[in-house]
Write an enzyme that holds these catalytic residues in place. Structure first.
Site, PDB file in Angstrom:
ATOM      1  N   ILE A 153     -13.415-172.174  -0.983  1.00  0.00           N
ATOM      2  CA  ILE A 153     -12.996-172.090   0.406  1.00  0.00           C
ATOM      3  C   ILE A 153     -13.455-170.739   0.927  1.00  0.00           C
ATOM      4  O   ILE A 153     -13.666-169.796   0.161  1.00  0.00           O
ATOM      5  CB  ILE A 153     -11.471-172.265   0.575  1.00  0.00           C
ATOM      6  N   ASP A 154     -13.649-170.638   2.228  1.00  0.00           N
ATOM      7  CA  ASP A 154     -14.202-169.427   2.815  1.00  0.00           C
ATOM      8  C   ASP A 154     -13.336-168.210   2.516  1.00  0.00           C
ATOM      9  O   ASP A 154     -12.117-168.321   2.315  1.00  0.00           O
ATOM     10  CB  ASP A 154     -14.324-169.580   4.333  1.00  0.00           C
ATOM     11  N   LYS A 155     -13.962-167.058   2.526  1.00  0.00           N
ATOM     12  CA  LYS A 155     -13.269-165.792   2.258  1.00  0.00           C
ATOM     13  C   LYS A 155     -12.013-165.653   3.110  1.00  0.00           C
ATOM     14  O   LYS A 155     -10.949-165.277   2.607  1.00  0.00           O
ATOM     15  CB  LYS A 155     -14.222-164.618   2.523  1.00  0.00           C
TER      16      LYS A 155
END
Length: 333
Positions: free
Chosen positions: A145-147
C-alpha cells in the site's frame, strides 16, 4: 563506463525537429521508459555513446543524423538492513503475519528510502523467517500500500505462504476494503468504476485512466456519509490492485481524496459552508485520507478463512469528527 550491462539500446536518428535539442531531453523523448532524470544519470555516468565517443554532458546539443547508443547498467539490489522499528502486529503464525502499517512508512526499499521501511522492520522482527520469493529488497512482500496510506498488509514468512497468497491476489479473491474521505459527493452514491489504469503520459509520477492500453481495474464504492455535498466518507472494495487505483478511480468521477497532493488539482479546494478551522484542516490534511481497514483471505496452509479489521488512525478520526461536528451544527441551525 560501467562494464556490466543489462541492456544496450540505440536511438532513432536525430531529425530536423530535434536539431540542437539537449541530449537529456532528446533521450527522454525517444525512450519513453526513461525519465529525464534517469537519462541525466546515464549521461553523467558515461553510459551514452555516439560514434564511439562517450557523451557525458547533459546539455550537449544533438546533431541531425546522430544515433546514440545507451548502456543500461544491470540492476543491483542493495540489501536492506534489519532495523528495530516497532511493528503493529495484528496476527502472526509460522506462515504469515498481518501488520497495521502507519501512514508515512514505505513498504520496501527504493531509491531515496533504503532504511526506515516496513521491510527493514520485518527483517528485524522475523530474523531469517521471510519468504525469499520477493527478492532481496522485497522479502515476504506479497502486496503493498502507498507510503501515505495506512492500514492492513499481509506478509509471507515462507514460500508456501507467498505462493498461496499471490495466487489469491492473482485470482482477485482477496477481500480488501478501504475507507476514503473525498471532496464532493459521488454521483451516483454507490457504483462500480471499471477503467483501465496505466502510467500517465504527461507526468511519470502519476497513474492515469487510459482509453487504450493500461491494465484492467475495477473498484466498487459506496458512500457512507455525506457532509452536505462538500465531502464524503466512501467505502471502496478492490477487485484489482493497480498502483494508486482508488486515488485515480475516485478522481475520475470528480471526487479526489482529501489530502492527496498528487491528484488534487488545487490544495485550496472550495468547501462551501465550512468554518475556517475545518476548511484549513481539510485543505491541508498531510496525506491522502485513505485507510486499508479490512483484509480477508484463505490461510495458505490451513485453508481457513481469516478476516482482519483496523480502526481509523487518529488523524482520520479527527478529520471525520470535525466534519461530523461541523455539519451536525449546520443541520441544527
Amino acid at each position: 563506463m560501467n562494464d556490466n550491462f543489462d541492456n544496450i539500446f540505440y536511438t532513432q536518428p536525430v531529425g530536423e525537429a530535434e536539431k540542437a535539442e539537449r541530449l537529456d531531453k532528446f533521450l527522454a523523448k525517444v525512450m519513453p521508459s526513461l525519465s529525464r532524470s534517469q537519462a541525466q544519470r546515464l549521461i553523467v555516468s558515461g553510459n551514452v555513446v555516439c560514434d564511439d565517443a562517450t557523451i557525458a554532458d547533459n546539455s550537449f546539443k544533438v546533431r541531425v543524423g546522430d544515433v546514440y547508443q545507451i548502456f543500461i547498467p544491470e540492476a543491483t539490489d542493495a540489501e536492506p538492513e534489519p532495523e528495530n522499528i516497532p511493528l503493529d502486529v495484528v496476527f502472526e503464525d509460522e506462515d504469515l503475519l498481518v501488520v497495521n502499517k502507519p501512514a508515512g512508512v514505505t513498504v520496501h526499499p527504493a531509491p531515496g528510502a533504503y532504511s526506515g521501511t516496513l521491510v527493514n522492520a520485518l527483517l528485524y522482527h522475523c530474523r531469517d523467517n521471510l519468504s525469499g520469493i520477493g527478492g532481496v529488497k522485497r522479502p515476504g512482500i506479497v502486496h503493498r500500500i502507498d507510503k501515505d496510506t495506512s492500514g492492513l498488509l499481509v506478509v509471507a514468512k515462507n514460500d508456501l505462504a507467498h505462493q498461496g497468497l499471490c495466487a489469491q491476489f492473482f485470482e482477485h479473491s482477496i477481500e480488501r476494503t478501504y475507507y476514503a474521505v473525498v471532496y464532493g459527493l459521488p454521483n451516483p452514491l454507490s457504483g462500480r468504476i471499471e477503467k483501465n489504469i496505466g502510467r500517465s503520459r504527461f507526468d511519470r509520477k502519476k497513474m492515469a485512466i487510459l482509453e487504450n492500453g493500461g491494465k484492467f481495474a475495477a473498484t466498487n464504492y459506496k458512500t457512507l456519509e455525506n457532509f452536505n455535498g462538500a465531502a464524503a466518507l466512501v467505502q471502496c472494495n478492490l477487485e484489482t490492485g493497480r498502483t494508486h487505483q482508488i486515488r485515480v478511480h475516485m478522481a475520475s468521477i470528480g471526487c479526489n481524496l482529501v489530502g492527496d497532493q498528487l491528484y488534487v488539482k488545487s490544495k485550496k479546494t472550495s468547501l462551501k459552508g465550512l468554518d475556517n478551522e475545518t476548511m484549513e484542516l481539510v485543505n491541508h490534511f498531510p496525506r491522502q485520507a485513505l485507510h486499508a481497514a479490512s483484509l480477508g483471505f484463505i490461510h495458505p496452509r490451513s485453508g481457513k478463512k481469516l478476516q482482519f479489521f483496523s480502526d481509523f488512525p487518529d488523524d482520520i478520526q479527527n478529520l471525520l469528527a470535525k466534519l461530523r461536528r461541523e455539519f451536525s451544527l449546520k443541520t441544527k441551525e
